[in-house]
Write a protein that holds these residues in place. Structure first.
Motif, PDB file in Angstrom:
ATOM      1  N   LYS A 142      32.469  41.336  40.966  1.00  0.00           N
ATOM      2  CA  LYS A 142      33.114  40.549  39.908  1.00  0.00           C
ATOM      3  C   LYS A 142      34.519  41.068  39.626  1.00  0.00           C
ATOM      4  N   VAL A 143      34.703  42.374  39.751  1.00  0.00           N
ATOM      5  CA  VAL A 143      36.056  42.930  39.590  1.00  0.00           C
ATOM      6  C   VAL A 143      36.929  42.477  40.758  1.00  0.00           C
ATOM      7  N   ARG A 144      36.359  42.464  41.955  1.00  0.00           N
ATOM      8  CA  ARG A 144      37.115  42.050  43.140  1.00  0.00           C
ATOM      9  C   ARG A 144      37.530  40.587  43.046  1.00  0.00           C
ATOM     10  N   VAL A 145      36.639  39.733  42.549  1.00  0.00           N
ATOM     11  CA  VAL A 145      36.974  38.316  42.387  1.00  0.00           C
ATOM     12  C   VAL A 145      38.101  38.150  41.374  1.00  0.00           C
ATOM     13  N   ARG A 189      40.413  40.303  40.720  1.00  0.00           N
ATOM     14  CA  ARG A 189      41.647  40.743  41.400  1.00  0.00           C
ATOM     15  C   ARG A 189      42.174  39.639  42.313  1.00  0.00           C
ATOM     16  N   ASN A 190      41.265  39.012  43.068  1.00  0.00           N
ATOM     17  CA  ASN A 190      41.682  37.955  43.989  1.00  0.00           C
ATOM     18  C   ASN A 190      42.266  36.752  43.255  1.00  0.00           C
ATOM     19  N   ARG A 191      41.791  36.498  42.044  1.00  0.00           N
ATOM     20  CA  ARG A 191      42.269  35.354  41.270  1.00  0.00           C
ATOM     21  C   ARG A 191      43.472  35.703  40.405  1.00  0.00           C
ATOM     22  N   GLY A 192      43.879  36.970  40.420  1.00  0.00           N
ATOM     23  CA  GLY A 192      45.015  37.370  39.605  1.00  0.00           C
ATOM     24  C   GLY A 192      44.693  37.388  38.124  1.00  0.00           C
ATOM     25  N   GLN A 193      43.439  37.635  37.782  1.00  0.00           N
ATOM     26  CA  GLN A 193      42.999  37.626  36.387  1.00  0.00           C
ATOM     27  C   GLN A 193      42.788  39.047  35.881  1.00  0.00           C
ATOM     28  N   SER A 194      42.890  39.218  34.582  1.00  0.00           N
ATOM     29  CA  SER A 194      42.531  40.490  33.963  1.00  0.00           C
ATOM     30  C   SER A 194      41.028  40.514  33.735  1.00  0.00           C
ATOM     31  N   ILE A 195      40.496  41.666  33.436  1.00  0.00           N
ATOM     32  CA  ILE A 195      39.064  41.823  33.175  1.00  0.00           C
ATOM     33  C   ILE A 195      38.868  42.364  31.766  1.00  0.00           C
ATOM     34  N   PRO A 196      37.691  42.173  31.188  1.00  0.00           N
ATOM     35  CA  PRO A 196      37.462  42.661  29.830  1.00  0.00           C
ATOM     36  C   PRO A 196      37.553  44.187  29.753  1.00  0.00           C
ATOM     37  N   GLU A 197      38.071  44.682  28.652  1.00  0.00           N
ATOM     38  CA  GLU A 197      38.074  46.122  28.429  1.00  0.00           C
ATOM     39  C   GLU A 197      36.638  46.607  28.336  1.00  0.00           C
TER      40      GLU A 197
END
Length: 266
Positions: A107-110, A112-120
């Motif tokens: 899910k972190v890799r996806v 990154r691929n989408r150029g999105q941030s992730i929840p803290e």
């Protein structure tokens, strides 16, 4: 390998009521629920754990910064006789399929691929600082995933250790360690034959009554209903079978590049 291991576990449980099977030198087995559901479809309880032969260490221990264990997921599937109101599917099992980390690395890799941030709260950077930048997980030096639990992450960390130990011993693949031999899934499966302990009809009635009681709780603001594990996935599956699955360009490029590298994609 995982399918065959579960078939063996199911057959043994039919004879001995409870069985445990281990397997190693397997590659990634994919969605663990598929194998646990095999047991549920036989009116048995299925449990599946995997580690990564001691490799693919991505999770920091509670209170630590450096990676020491893998995401070490755990899965249960128990049979039910109830009908999902949205999918109209009868007898869908209750399925819990989770990593002992906050989130699966994929899910972190996806993100990154989408150029999105992730929840803290998902990852820390190499210095142990909270980060919402997925790239920090793949930096040099790399960051790490966190055990699930937030302020009580020692609970997820503890479960992750137990998954590593149970899987590593029963499969004979070993635990997370320095210089592990290979990346892959070592597998621990346990199957419980419910009919050895009570009539299956009585079990189904009790479980269905229990689930409906839990779901009768008044929903919190922002929720339309209370869902039990397995329901969101069943509804998503039905939706994707008719609407398809979105795959962003970068992930699709990585898939096709991998195929081209082995001559599977022209």
């Amino acid at each position: 390998i995982a399918s065959r291991a579960m078939e063996i576990a199911i057959q043994k449980a039919k004879t001995y009521s409870v069985s445990t099977v281990g397997a190693h030198h397997s590659n990634h087995i994919g969605r663990m629920a598929d194998y646990a559901i095999m047991a549920a479809e036989e009116n048995m309880i299925g449990m599946v754990l995997v580690n990564n032969h001691g490799a693919a260490q991505q999770v920091a221990p509670y209170g630590g910064v450096e990676r020491r264990i893998s995401t070490n997921p755990i899965c249960f599937a128990v049979p039910t006789g109830r009908k999902d109101t949205a999918s109209q599917t009868v007898g869908e099992p209750l399925v819990v399929d989770i990593t002992t980390s906050v989130v699966a690395e994929g899910k972190v890799r996806v993100a990154r691929n989408r150029g999105q941030s992730i929840p803290e709260g998902w990852i820390i950077d190499a210095n142990g600082n909270p980060s919402t930048n997925p790239q920090d997980l793949y930096a040099d030096p790399p960051g790490a995933l966190l055990p699930f639990g937030g302020i009580v992450a020692h609970k997820g960390f503890g479960l992750g250790l137990i998954v590593d130990i149970l899987t590593g011993t029963i499969s004979n693949a070993g635990f997370s360690r320095v210089n592990p031999p290979r990346i892959g899934n070592a597998i621990f499966l346990t199957v419980i034959n419910i009919s050895s302990f009570m009539p299956i009809e009585e079990y189904l009635e009790q479980v269905d009554t229990f689930i409906e009681y839990v779901k009768s709780s008044k929903p919190m603001p922002g929720f339309d209903e209370v869902l039990v594990p397995g329901e969101p996935e069943t509804r998503t599956e039905k939706k994707r079978l008719t609407e398809g699955i979105f795959v962003e360009d970068e992930t699709w490029k990585q898939i096709t590049d991998a195929g081209k590298s082995v001559g599977a994609v022209l």
